[in-house]
Design a protein around this motif. Structure first.
Motif, PDB file in Angstrom:
ATOM      1  N   VAL A  28      37.601  46.242  43.774  1.00 19.08           N
ATOM      2  CA  VAL A  28      38.274  45.289  44.663  1.00 19.08           C
ATOM      3  C   VAL A  28      38.949  46.033  45.812  1.00 19.08           C
ATOM      4  CG1 VAL A  28      40.131  43.573  44.821  1.00 19.08           C
ATOM      5  CG2 VAL A  28      38.583  43.560  42.853  1.00 19.08           C
ATOM      6  N   THR A  37      37.343  35.106  36.917  1.00 20.38           N
ATOM      7  CA  THR A  37      36.604  34.729  38.108  1.00 20.38           C
ATOM      8  C   THR A  37      37.521  34.505  39.296  1.00 20.38           C
ATOM      9  OG1 THR A  37      34.926  33.686  36.719  1.00 20.38           O
ATOM     10  CG2 THR A  37      34.951  33.074  39.046  1.00 20.38           C
ATOM     11  N   THR A  63      38.336  40.377  40.987  1.00 16.48           N
ATOM     12  CA  THR A  63      37.183  40.036  41.822  1.00 16.48           C
ATOM     13  C   THR A  63      37.635  39.819  43.266  1.00 16.48           C
ATOM     14  OG1 THR A  63      37.434  37.671  41.320  1.00 16.48           O
ATOM     15  CG2 THR A  63      35.943  38.934  39.924  1.00 16.48           C
TER      16      THR A  63
END
Length: 305
Positions: A115, A7, A13
């Motif tokens: 990303v 995360t 991410t």
């Protein structure tokens, strides 16, 4: 609930803070508009000939020209009727399409392709804001699409950045690129500059047709994002890959298979190059290891070769 390690991993991410922090480097990005006059609303000159604010050129009178555009001085000097041609000043919309499909959630080096796409989109959006463009876009994944109508100002920019972090998909699941490109045709207004950030897997004849129709009315830039492993496997060894559900074992010691693997990637690159040439599109390659600003600045002004 405990967060998973991924995360907070910037390689996996993208966060709103990371996209907001792109404001400063975006100042070093030039979008390549030759006719920029000032960094304010209405700062681009259209390629459409017409009665506008900016004089473009004088040419011989042609049947159908508006008599109010006759250049009497040149006509008197040459003894042949000449018309004034103008370029209209107008604000230019930028539409940024970002691919978040499953094939983009991958990398062996650098950052995930998804990303990298978000970072490229963030840079483009900030650069558009600085140049007075309207900012809008499309985000699509296996779950559906989200479109944002081009609007001006920082609220439009932040709305787009928030969508990159937390997309709100609607419509049918995306199976191939034909679906989002068909929607682009509906949402991207004529005269827009359209960036499509993708690995371009799933191109088919329908997708090509939609892209061709889009290119007739918009300036289209393709940004091809790839991981180094997609172009060439390591020369020796056996490697296991998984998407969490399926596993595949590849033996890169098999020279014939290794060559076939390389050839497939080269074929896909050549296909995009030929498509770019055919449709007169810009094509920008970008790897998952590359600094996104370098990719956009380094090849931005080159057409597909």
């Amino acid at each position: 609930m405990n967060k998973s390690p991924e995360t907070d991993n910037p390689r996996v991410t993208v966060t709103l803070k990371a996209l907001v922090d792109l404001a400063k480097p975006a100042g070093m990005l030039s979008l390549g508009h030759a006719n920029i006059r000032a960094a304010q609303s209405g700062n681009y000159l259209s390629h459409l000939k017409g009665r506008g604010m900016a004089f473009d050129e004088t040419r011989l009178y042609q049947p159908g020209d508006d008599v109010r555009r006759i250049d009497w001085r040149v006509t008197a000097r040459t003894d042949k009727p000449h018309s004034k041609i103008f370029k209209e000043e107008r604000e230019r919309p930028m539409f940024i399409a970002v691919d978040y499909r499953a094939t983009m959630v991958f990398a062996t080096r650098g950052v995930f392709k998804s990303v990298q796409a978000a970072r490229l989109a963030g840079l483009l959006a900030w650069a558009a804001l600085k140049q007075g463009d309207r900012i809008g876009g499309q985000i699509f994944s296996d779950a559906g699409c989200q479109e944002l109508k081009p609007q001006t100002g920082k609220p439009a920019l932040l709305r787009f950045l928030n969508a990159l972090v937390n997309p709100d998909y609607n419509g049918a699941a995306v199976v191939n690129l034909a679906q989002p490109l068909a929607r682009l045709l509906h949402h991207a207004r004529p005269g827009s500059r359209v960036y499509i950030l993708s690995d371009f897997r799933g191109m088919n004849s329908a997708a090509e047709n939609h892209l061709a129709n889009l290119a007739r009315h918009c300036e289209v830039v393709l940004v091809h994002i790839a991981d180094p492993l997609e172009s060439s496997l390591p020369t020796q060894g056996r490697y296991r890959f998984t998407d969490g559900l399926r596993d595949i074992l590849i033996d890169s010691g098999d020279k014939q298979r290794l060559q076939a693997y390389r050839q497939r990637f080269q074929d896909r690159q050549q296909y995009l190059q030929k498509l770019g040439n055919k449709l007169r599109l810009m094509l920008i390659p970008c790897t998952t290891q590359q600094a996104p600003l370098d990719a956009l600045n380094g090849t931005r002004a080159r057409p597909a070769a």
